[in-house]
Design a protein around this motif. Structure first.
Motif: not given
Length: 192
Positions: A117-145
């Motif tokens: 079972x899940x316990x009562x403690x967990x560790x949360x950290x902050x991670x830096x991530x791109x606002x828009x990733x390369x994959x999200x930019x590569x896979x834009x649908x037509x007419x979306x920029x």
């Protein structure tokens, strides 16, 4: 010269769109872009890939200088999806980063029946991530920029051709629009 004359006479700005600019690059392009921009011309330049400005036919031209001049003088950018890795990476880096919370460890307890079972403690950290990733930019649908403009966060937007048959009401409509206010320089953006 014509743009400077229009500016002096307080006439509407000249608008210039240049498609496939990389086919026509000459050594004078950086100075020309800066001069044209300072004369108040609304300018649009289009090319297929971020690397087009670095892969010039004329090897005597300093490609890095051209590349930087185009990116500095083109303050508003619309980038459509595609499979070009270098462009997606450049745009992702240009958009900046955000911090997200990530759970890196969660305590798990076992009961007498060996069920976990899940316990009562967990560790949360902050991670830096791109606002828009390369994959999200590569896979834009037509007419979306991906849309970048000075003083605002980048965002995705939908563009579409709108046929116009009658321009007679355009001047009246433009008069109803609020006048844009200049963006004050900040420490984060001292070039403005």
């Amino acid at each position: 010269q014509e743009a400077t004359n229009l500016k002096k006479m307080k006439k509407p700005k000249a608008v210039w769109f240049w498609d496939e600019v990389s086919f026509y690059v000459v050594a004078e392009l950086p100075q020309s872009l800066a001069a044209i921009r300072s004369a108040g011309v609304v300018m649009g330049i289009a090319y297929q890939s971020d690397q087009d400005m670095k892969s010039l036919e004329d090897q005597s031209i300093n490609a890095d200088y051209i590349y930087n001049a185009v990116n500095v003088n083109a303050q508003i950018k619309l980038v459509y999806g595609g499979w070009d890795h270098a462009t997606a990476k450049f745009m992702s880096e240009l958009c900046g980063t955000i911090y997200k919370e990530v759970t890196t460890m969660t305590e798990v307890e076992a009961n007498s029946g060996a069920a976990e079972t899940w316990g009562k403690k967990s560790t949360v950290t902050k991670e830096k991530e791109a606002l828009f990733t390369e994959n999200s930019i590569k896979r834009l649908p037509p007419n979306v920029c991906l849309f970048l403009q000075p003083g605002k966060l980048p965002k995705f937007c939908f563009t579409s051709f709108v046929p116009v048959e009658d321009f007679s009401d355009l001047d009246n409509y433009l008069l109803t629009l609020p006048k844009p206010s200049p963006i004050a320089p900040t420490l984060a953006n001292p070039a403005l």
